[in-house]
Motif scaffolding. Structure first.
Motif, PDB file in Angstrom:
ATOM      1  N   ILE A 189       0.863  -1.179   0.000  1.00 12.80           N
ATOM      2  CA  ILE A 189       0.000   0.000   0.000  1.00 12.80           C
ATOM      3  C   ILE A 189       0.905   1.236   0.000  1.00 12.80           C
ATOM      4  O   ILE A 189       1.789   1.358   0.852  1.00 12.80           O
ATOM      5  CB  ILE A 189      -0.929   0.039   1.223  1.00 12.80           C
ATOM      6  CG1 ILE A 189      -1.677  -1.286   1.388  1.00 12.80           C
ATOM      7  CG2 ILE A 189      -1.874   1.228   1.141  1.00 12.80           C
ATOM      8  CD1 ILE A 189      -2.694  -1.576   0.338  1.00 12.80           C
ATOM      9  N   THR A 190       0.679   2.162  -0.925  1.00 13.38           N
ATOM     10  CA  THR A 190       1.471   3.383  -1.005  1.00 13.38           C
ATOM     11  C   THR A 190       0.593   4.601  -0.747  1.00 13.38           C
ATOM     12  O   THR A 190      -0.432   4.791  -1.412  1.00 13.38           O
ATOM     13  CB  THR A 190       2.129   3.515  -2.388  1.00 13.38           C
ATOM     14  OG1 THR A 190       3.035   2.420  -2.591  1.00 13.38           O
ATOM     15  CG2 THR A 190       2.909   4.818  -2.499  1.00 13.38           C
ATOM     16  N   ILE A 191       1.004   5.417   0.223  1.00 17.17           N
ATOM     17  CA  ILE A 191       0.315   6.664   0.567  1.00 17.17           C
ATOM     18  C   ILE A 191       1.318   7.786   0.288  1.00 17.17           C
ATOM     19  O   ILE A 191       2.266   7.982   1.052  1.00 17.17           O
ATOM     20  CB  ILE A 191      -0.126   6.682   2.046  1.00 17.17           C
ATOM     21  CG1 ILE A 191      -0.805   5.356   2.435  1.00 17.17           C
ATOM     22  CG2 ILE A 191      -1.025   7.875   2.322  1.00 17.17           C
ATOM     23  CD1 ILE A 191      -2.074   5.051   1.676  1.00 17.17           C
ATOM     24  N   ASP A 192       1.120   8.533  -0.790  1.00 16.88           N
ATOM     25  CA  ASP A 192       2.181   9.424  -1.277  1.00 16.88           C
ATOM     26  C   ASP A 192       1.625  10.800  -1.656  1.00 16.88           C
ATOM     27  O   ASP A 192       0.593  10.915  -2.319  1.00 16.88           O
ATOM     28  CB  ASP A 192       2.849   8.775  -2.498  1.00 16.88           C
ATOM     29  CG  ASP A 192       4.027   9.576  -3.013  1.00 16.88           C
ATOM     30  OD1 ASP A 192       4.868   9.992  -2.198  1.00 16.88           O
ATOM     31  OD2 ASP A 192       4.098   9.788  -4.236  1.00 16.88           O
ATOM     32  N   LYS A 193       2.327  11.824  -1.213  1.00 16.06           N
ATOM     33  CA  LYS A 193       2.057  13.215  -1.630  1.00 16.06           C
ATOM     34  C   LYS A 193       0.639  13.674  -1.293  1.00 16.06           C
ATOM     35  O   LYS A 193      -0.003  14.400  -2.060  1.00 16.06           O
ATOM     36  CB  LYS A 193       2.327  13.407  -3.122  1.00 16.06           C
ATOM     37  CG  LYS A 193       3.758  13.137  -3.553  1.00 16.06           C
ATOM     38  CD  LYS A 193       3.952  13.452  -5.044  1.00 16.06           C
ATOM     39  CE  LYS A 193       5.370  13.142  -5.496  1.00 16.06           C
ATOM     40  NZ  LYS A 193       5.625  11.702  -5.550  1.00 16.06           N
ATOM     41  N   ASN A 194       0.154  13.292  -0.132  1.00 25.92           N
ATOM     42  CA  ASN A 194      -1.161  13.726   0.315  1.00 25.92           C
ATOM     43  C   ASN A 194      -1.030  14.760   1.429  1.00 25.92           C
ATOM     44  O   ASN A 194       0.012  14.866   2.069  1.00 25.92           O
ATOM     45  CB  ASN A 194      -1.963  12.529   0.826  1.00 25.92           C
ATOM     46  CG  ASN A 194      -2.088  11.437  -0.211  1.00 25.92           C
ATOM     47  OD1 ASN A 194      -2.835  11.556  -1.166  1.00 25.92           O
ATOM     48  ND2 ASN A 194      -1.316  10.356  -0.042  1.00 25.92           N
ATOM     49  N   LYS A 195      -2.103  15.473   1.673  1.00 24.95           N
ATOM     50  CA  LYS A 195      -2.131  16.445   2.763  1.00 24.95           C
ATOM     51  C   LYS A 195      -3.243  16.076   3.734  1.00 24.95           C
ATOM     52  O   LYS A 195      -4.409  15.996   3.358  1.00 24.95           O
ATOM     53  CB  LYS A 195      -2.357  17.865   2.237  1.00 24.95           C
ATOM     54  CG  LYS A 195      -2.321  18.912   3.334  1.00 24.95           C
ATOM     55  CD  LYS A 195      -2.454  20.315   2.787  1.00 24.95           C
ATOM     56  CE  LYS A 195      -2.385  21.346   3.924  1.00 24.95           C
ATOM     57  NZ  LYS A 195      -2.514  22.735   3.404  1.00 24.95           N
ATOM     58  N   PHE A 196      -2.852  15.854   4.987  1.00 19.20           N
ATOM     59  CA  PHE A 196      -3.795  15.538   6.060  1.00 19.20           C
ATOM     60  C   PHE A 196      -3.756  16.690   7.062  1.00 19.20           C
ATOM     61  O   PHE A 196      -2.688  17.028   7.580  1.00 19.20           O
ATOM     62  CB  PHE A 196      -3.387  14.253   6.780  1.00 19.20           C
ATOM     63  CG  PHE A 196      -3.362  13.024   5.928  1.00 19.20           C
ATOM     64  CD1 PHE A 196      -4.381  12.086   6.000  1.00 19.20           C
ATOM     65  CD2 PHE A 196      -2.304  12.765   5.058  1.00 19.20           C
ATOM     66  CE1 PHE A 196      -4.351  10.923   5.233  1.00 19.20           C
ATOM     67  CE2 PHE A 196      -2.262  11.611   4.282  1.00 19.20           C
ATOM     68  CZ  PHE A 196      -3.291  10.691   4.370  1.00 19.20           C
ATOM     69  N   ASP A 197      -4.895  17.259   7.347  1.00 19.85           N
ATOM     70  CA  ASP A 197      -4.903  18.378   8.295  1.00 19.85           C
ATOM     71  C   ASP A 197      -6.282  18.520   8.915  1.00 19.85           C
ATOM     72  O   ASP A 197      -7.293  18.508   8.216  1.00 19.85           O
ATOM     73  CB  ASP A 197      -4.520  19.684   7.583  1.00 19.85           C
ATOM     74  CG  ASP A 197      -4.207  20.805   8.565  1.00 19.85           C
ATOM     75  OD1 ASP A 197      -4.178  20.539   9.789  1.00 19.85           O
ATOM     76  OD2 ASP A 197      -3.980  21.939   8.116  1.00 19.85           O
ATOM     77  N   ILE A 228       2.017  15.547   4.113  1.00 19.01           N
ATOM     78  CA  ILE A 228       1.891  16.499   5.207  1.00 19.01           C
ATOM     79  C   ILE A 228       0.841  15.932   6.156  1.00 19.01           C
ATOM     80  O   ILE A 228      -0.292  15.657   5.758  1.00 19.01           O
ATOM     81  CB  ILE A 228       1.470  17.879   4.695  1.00 19.01           C
ATOM     82  CG1 ILE A 228       2.573  18.464   3.795  1.00 19.01           C
ATOM     83  CG2 ILE A 228       1.174  18.829   5.857  1.00 19.01           C
ATOM     84  CD1 ILE A 228       2.175  19.747   3.098  1.00 19.01           C
ATOM     85  N   LEU A 229       1.224  15.752   7.428  1.00 17.17           N
ATOM     86  CA  LEU A 229       0.369  15.074   8.401  1.00 17.17           C
ATOM     87  C   LEU A 229       0.263  15.965   9.644  1.00 17.17           C
ATOM     88  O   LEU A 229       1.124  15.937  10.520  1.00 17.17           O
ATOM     89  CB  LEU A 229       0.969  13.714   8.764  1.00 17.17           C
ATOM     90  CG  LEU A 229       1.235  12.776   7.573  1.00 17.17           C
ATOM     91  CD1 LEU A 229       2.421  11.873   7.844  1.00 17.17           C
ATOM     92  CD2 LEU A 229       0.014  11.933   7.282  1.00 17.17           C
ATOM     93  N   LYS A 230      -0.792  16.768   9.713  1.00 14.49           N
ATOM     94  CA  LYS A 230      -0.889  17.784  10.759  1.00 14.49           C
ATOM     95  C   LYS A 230      -2.180  17.646  11.569  1.00 14.49           C
ATOM     96  O   LYS A 230      -3.242  17.368  11.025  1.00 14.49           O
ATOM     97  CB  LYS A 230      -0.834  19.186  10.133  1.00 14.49           C
ATOM     98  CG  LYS A 230       0.438  19.489   9.362  1.00 14.49           C
ATOM     99  CD  LYS A 230       0.381  20.843   8.670  1.00 14.49           C
ATOM    100  CE  LYS A 230       0.359  21.979   9.640  1.00 14.49           C
ATOM    101  NZ  LYS A 230       0.413  23.299   8.937  1.00 14.49           N
ATOM    102  N   ASN A 231      -2.041  17.852  12.887  1.00 13.81           N
ATOM    103  CA  ASN A 231      -3.176  18.096  13.774  1.00 13.81           C
ATOM    104  C   ASN A 231      -4.169  16.944  13.876  1.00 13.81           C
ATOM    105  O   ASN A 231      -5.374  17.162  14.003  1.00 13.81           O
ATOM    106  CB  ASN A 231      -3.911  19.372  13.351  1.00 13.81           C
ATOM    107  CG  ASN A 231      -2.997  20.581  13.346  1.00 13.81           C
ATOM    108  OD1 ASN A 231      -2.123  20.707  14.197  1.00 13.81           O
ATOM    109  ND2 ASN A 231      -3.187  21.460  12.382  1.00 13.81           N
ATOM    110  N   SER A 232      -3.664  15.728  13.827  1.00 11.30           N
ATOM    111  CA  SER A 232      -4.518  14.586  14.177  1.00 11.30           C
ATOM    112  C   SER A 232      -4.711  14.568  15.688  1.00 11.30           C
ATOM    113  O   SER A 232      -3.882  15.078  16.441  1.00 11.30           O
ATOM    114  CB  SER A 232      -3.862  13.286  13.718  1.00 11.30           C
ATOM    115  OG  SER A 232      -4.436  12.174  14.369  1.00 11.30           O
ATOM    116  N   GLY A 233      -5.786  13.918  16.143  1.00  8.21           N
ATOM    117  CA  GLY A 233      -5.941  13.703  17.573  1.00  8.21           C
ATOM    118  C   GLY A 233      -4.966  12.669  18.113  1.00  8.21           C
ATOM    119  O   GLY A 233      -4.705  12.618  19.312  1.00  8.21           O
TER     120      GLY A 233
END
Length: 446
Positions: A189-197, A228-233
């Motif tokens: 499984i590849t998770i690439d170039k996404n933005k999570f916020d 980009i992986l920002k501000n998860s609980g």
């Protein structure tokens, strides 16, 4: 003689006619093509009376429409709002593409799509559901340039026993639990170039949550790269284990991600008491001001932590150490930069064994100035944390320094003052009250 000439002419004419017929057949014969069935989805929207204003439930009509297309078809959805109050099931090979701005919206508690093999989604905005895309026992899903927004309550994408899937160039915003959940022997499984916020620091939670942007409970060859992986609980990215099945995550890598402001760690590898998660890598990530440790290896063996940049410049963040090795065997921590730490720079604790801490650059620890607790705020700490002392630890060629005056701690400190068979040499320490503390010296093997 004249008869022979006439026969020759007749034969030539026959040959020419045959050639002409062959050429005509070749020209007029339909060519084989591998192109998808021509897209007539605008007509299908009208044919199946699909409301694109979002005012009425179109689940049944939408299902009839996608079922009308053969395997391998590309269905382009016109701009509009599609209200799905149940789940659409896709046959193998169907591709859904947004023409402009197609919003597919649930009712907060439903799964929007249950996929088959080799499905793909491109340019679609998924909103207000329990799970947007469920991938159970299937392979080949491709998600590109999509959005997952506005209160997805469980998981934007849920991979279970899935393989050979890609999620790329998509955005995840206001996800209440998991952005991407991976479990049950999923692989490749590849998770690439996404933005999570999420809209607020720590996802708006005052306490840490069991959640994460990319949360892998069980799988192998999982690649989480350039996100980009920002501000998860919870965590930005975690390679963990499933306590129900007793299986973990192996041979996976998180690299070149930006993990900031998450409610637990920026990047974590966690295997539980049985250490079923192992052999993973955290490489080249930037982890900044996450609630607890910026990078954490917790009860997991044979991992690599390499060339990451971590920072704890904000009050109220940080825990044991900016980088923490907790009860881990043969983990290598090499070439990392700790720009600042509220407590320890690198914390090696709880029975960690035969680990290597090599060529790291650690600056400006003890940000909380916890002078009442000798085990906090050091460049590198060796500590039992109420369990076993770390043993056979190699600490070599690290640079530990301060740019904020003399730090009232040690460059390298140990809570043990007995031989733990450690090797500590070649480290350059400046700006600390004590460089290599005498207790740390006492842990060096004779």
């Amino acid at each position: 003689m004249k008869l022979i000439k006439n026969k020759t002419v007749i034969i030539v004419i026959i040959i020419l006619v045959a050639l002409a017929a062959s050429i005509f057949v070749i020209i007029t014969k339909p060519k084989k093509t591998n192109k998808p069935v021509p897209n007539v989805s605008n007509q299908s929207i009208k044919k199946y009376s699909i409301d694109i204003t979002g005012k009425t439930d179109v689940t049944t009509a939408f299902q009839k429409m996608v079922d009308s297309y053969p395997k391998g078809s590309t269905i382009t959805l016109p701009k509009g709002n599609y209200n799905l109050q149940n789940t659409i099931k896709l046959k193998d090979g169907i591709k859904l593409v947004a023409e402009n701005n197609a919003i597919i919206k649930g009712i907060g508690k439903n799964t929007l799509f249950s996929v088959g093999n080799d499905n793909s989604f491109r340019g679609i905005d998924f909103q207000n559901c329990n799970t947007a895309i469920s991938v159970a026992g299937k392979k080949g899903l491709k998600v590109a340039n999509c959005k997952f927004t506005n209160k997805i309550n469980f998981a934007a994408i849920n991979f279970s026993q899935s393989s050979d899937c890609t999620v790329i160039n998509s955005s995840f915003y206001d996800i209440l639990k998991y952005g991407v959940l991976i479990d049950k022997d999923s692989k490749n499984i590849t998770i690439d170039k996404n933005k999570f916020d999420n809209p607020k620091v720590f996802g708006g939670y005052s306490k840490e949550q069991i959640s994460g942007h990319v949360y892998c409970l069980n799988g192998t060859n999982i690649k989480v790269t350039n996100n980009i992986l920002k501000n998860s609980g919870g965590q930005g990215v975690i390679f963990a284990y499933n306590s129900g099945t007793g299986k973990g995550t192996t041979n996976s890598v998180a690299s070149n991600n930006q993990c900031e402001g998450n409610g637990q760690e920026g990047a974590t590898i966690y295997g539980g008491n049985q250490k079923v998660t192992s052999g993973n890598s955290l490489i080249g990530n930037t982890c900044k001001n996450n609630r607890f440790n910026q990078i954490e290896i917790w009860q997991s063996n044979n991992n690599i932590v390499k060339n990451n940049i971590v920072e704890e410049s904000k009050a109220g963040v940080g825990n044991l150490g900016a980088i923490t090795l907790f009860d881990t065997f043969q983990t290598t921590c090499i070439g990392n930069k700790v720009l600042s730490a509220q407590n320890n720079g690198i914390n090696i604790t709880s029975g960690s064994y035969k680990c290597t801490v090599l060529s790291n650059n650690i600056k400006n620890t003890n940000g909380k100035k916890a002078n009442d607790a000798v085990e906090k705020g050091n460049g590198i700490l060796l500590d039992s944390n109420g369990k076993k002392q770390p043993q056979y630890i190699k600490i070599k060629d690290n640079i530990i320094s301060s740019s904020i005056g003399t730090i009232a701690k040690s460059g390298i400190y140990s809570t043990s003052n007995t031989d733990q068979h450690n090797k500590i040499d070649g480290n350059k320490i400046t700006g600390y009250k004590t460089g290599l503390h005498e207790y740390a010296k006492m842990t060096i093997g004779k």
